[in-house]
Design a protein around this motif. Structure first.
Motif, short mmCIF file in Angstrom:
data_model
loop_
_atom_site.label_atom_id
_atom_site.label_comp_id
_atom_site.label_asym_id
_atom_site.label_seq_id
_atom_site.Cartn_x
_atom_site.Cartn_y
_atom_site.Cartn_z
N THR A 179 -13.66 -5.17 5.71
CA THR A 179 -12.20 -5.12 5.66
C THR A 179 -11.71 -3.73 6.04
N THR A 180 -10.76 -3.70 6.98
CA THR A 180 -10.19 -2.41 7.37
C THR A 180 -9.09 -2.03 6.40
N LEU A 181 -8.68 -0.76 6.47
CA LEU A 181 -7.65 -0.29 5.55
C LEU A 181 -6.34 -1.03 5.75
N THR A 182 -5.95 -1.24 7.01
CA THR A 182 -4.68 -1.91 7.25
C THR A 182 -4.73 -3.37 6.82
N GLU A 183 -5.92 -3.98 6.80
CA GLU A 183 -6.04 -5.36 6.35
C GLU A 183 -5.86 -5.47 4.84
N SER B 175 5.30 2.98 7.87
CA SER B 175 4.93 4.02 6.90
C SER B 175 3.57 3.73 6.28
N GLU B 176 3.33 2.48 5.92
CA GLU B 176 2.06 2.13 5.30
C GLU B 176 0.90 2.27 6.28
N ILE B 177 1.12 1.92 7.53
CA ILE B 177 0.09 2.11 8.56
C ILE B 177 -0.22 3.59 8.71
N ASN B 178 0.84 4.42 8.66
CA ASN B 178 0.65 5.87 8.74
C ASN B 178 -0.18 6.37 7.57
N GLU C 7 -6.99 1.97 -2.76
CA GLU C 7 -7.02 0.52 -2.93
C GLU C 7 -6.02 0.06 -3.98
N ALA C 8 -5.78 0.88 -5.01
CA ALA C 8 -4.76 0.55 -6.01
C ALA C 8 -3.37 0.52 -5.36
N PHE C 9 -3.13 1.45 -4.44
CA PHE C 9 -1.86 1.44 -3.72
C PHE C 9 -1.79 0.24 -2.78
N ALA C 10 -2.87 -0.02 -2.06
CA ALA C 10 -2.86 -1.08 -1.05
C ALA C 10 -2.65 -2.46 -1.67
N ALA C 11 -3.01 -2.64 -2.95
CA ALA C 11 -2.85 -3.94 -3.59
C ALA C 11 -1.40 -4.41 -3.61
N THR C 12 -0.47 -3.44 -3.67
CA THR C 12 0.95 -3.81 -3.68
C THR C 12 1.70 -3.21 -2.49
N GLY C 13 1.22 -2.08 -1.95
CA GLY C 13 1.94 -1.39 -0.90
C GLY C 13 3.17 -0.71 -1.46
N LEU C 14 4.04 -0.28 -0.58
CA LEU C 14 5.28 0.37 -1.02
C LEU C 14 6.13 -0.63 -1.80
N PRO C 15 6.61 -0.26 -2.97
CA PRO C 15 7.37 -1.20 -3.80
C PRO C 15 8.74 -1.52 -3.21
N THR C 16 9.17 -2.75 -3.45
CA THR C 16 10.48 -3.24 -3.03
C THR C 16 11.21 -3.77 -4.26
#
Length: 407
Positions: free
Chosen positions: A2-6, A14-17, A36-45
């Motif tokens: 699994t890649t980071l962007t996946e 921003s998340e890709i950056n 990985e903790a950040f990637a589980a949700t990404g930027l909050p909305t």
């Protein structure tokens, strides 16, 4: 593999950056867990309950040119004998002389953030912090001079991770200046207080109207440890000041006070979580704010009392003034209690200046604008009563300057 962007679902630019920045860092298991903790949700909305009034993904959707940045001044610059650590676009500037009782070291690989999954934006800061990965500060005994952390967010993106360990009976005063240009800054600070340690933490926030700021503190209190925290904020395009306090020893005590002043285009989010997990712990929280000209304020405060937190004594108060139509205040005080021998209370009000008090002052020949400023200043200063003497007047002057310009 699994890649980071996946790991990110429908990633934004921003998340890709962020993923690209992370991929360029050397491997570290601690960094990996944080990202990985950040990637589980990404930027909050707004879909995330804890961020429903502060849409960080939207705030970062428009790119901003960080050129021609003029950082605000800090009122803490006048504090005598303060030892300064400066966080700049080029890294950390450490003091030439370190006072007795302080030990300062750095770690390039970073540290895993406790509870990273619950605070994904703070986890992002810990994952992307470089120059260094983590700043480690150990405190022994009573440090006679205050420590001043200056976060000069003058780049398009700034990340840092700072860890304090205060040993038994240690005493320290820390001033934090969170100054923002036009970019995105994200800082996480950990404070671990051992038995009977005593921390005074004072924060000042001010930023360009195009700035996006997030700074998160995780504070652990062992038996009879004491925390006095006070903050003053003026907002940004979006600013979130989050404090998470964990009472992990009997008879720990925390004061968590704050004041904010917001005008057009300014958003300030004051979020806190206090967990009482041991007996006879106390918390006092007082937050006061002033909003005008379509400024937007958010207050989220939660006290969680576990079954083991018997004899907890906790009180939360949030009070805001809307000086003109168009100001927006969203408040959510919460109590979640599983113990049966506790004293817990919360209060929340949003309103206007007291008409009778204003009339009383004007009857004594005070012009209306000045009368409003006097009443508003008195209202706010109540939340800064725990600030040390050397900083109280400079912070009061910041309030008066804002009131003279906008009331």
């Amino acid at each position: 593999m699994t890649t980071l962007t996946e790991l990110l679902k429908d990633p934004t630019p921003s998340e890709i950056n962020f993923a690209e920045q992370y991929s360029k860092l050397g491997y570290s298991g601690q960094r990996e867990r944080n990202f990985e903790a950040f990637a589980a949700t990404g930027l909050p909305t707004r879909r995330i309950e804890a961020w429903k009034w502060s849409d960080l993904r939207f705030a970062l959707s428009a790119s901003v040119d960080p050129a021609d940045i003029s950082l605000p001044d800090t009122p803490f610059a006048t504090i005598e004998d303060a030892v300064t650590i400066r966080f700049t676009a080029d890294g950390i500037e450490l003091p030439e002389v370190i006072p007795a009782g302080l030990s300062i070291t750095t770690k390039d690989a970073g540290n895993a953030l406790p509870g990273a999954e619950e605070i994904p934006v703070a986890a992002l800061a810990a994952a992307l912090a470089t120059k260094p990965g983590t700043l480690l500060i150990e405190v022994k005994g009573k440090v006679s001079v205050p420590l001043h952390l200056v976060f000069e967010n003058s780049a398009d993106q700034t990340f840092s991770h700072t860890r304090f360990v205060m040993r038994e009976d240690a005493e320290l005063t820390v001033y934090e200046s969170h100054l923002g240009g036009k970019g995105f800054s994200n800082h996480v600070l950990e404070y671990s207080l051992e038995q009977r340690a005593d921390l005074t933490r004072v924060l000042f926030q001010n930023a360009d109207a195009a700035s996006v700021q997030v700074f998160t503190a995780i504070i652990q209190l062992e038996a009879q440890a004491r925390l006095k925290q006070s903050s003053l904020g003026f907002g940004a395009k979006l600013c979130r000041n989050e404090t998470r306090i964990f009472h992990q020893g009997d008879e720990a005590h925390a004061v968590l006070n704050a004041a904010y002043l917001l005008d057009a285009g300014r958003h300030y989010d004051q979020t806190s979580l206090v967990r009482h997990s041991r007996e006879a712990c106390t918390t006092r929280q007082l937050v006061k704010g002033v909003v005008k000209d379509e400024g937007r304020a958010v207050f989220q405060g939660k006290f969680h009392v576990a079954r083991a937190g018997q004899q907890t004594d906790a009180e939360m108060q949030h009070h805001a003034l809307i000086l003109e139509n168009g100001g927006d205040v969203n408040a959510k005080p919460e109590l979640e209690i599983y113990a049966d021998d506790v004293q817990c209370a919360h209060g929340n009000t949003v309103g206007a200046l007291d008409g009778e008090a204003l009339f009383y002052i004007r009857q004594r020949g005070v012009p209306e604008k000045q009368a409003k400023a006097l009443l508003t200043e008195a209202f706010l200063l109540d939340a800064l009563g725990q600030v040390p003497d050397g900083a109280r007047e400079p912070m009061s002057a910041e309030i008066r300057y804002w009131l003279e310009s906008y009331v």
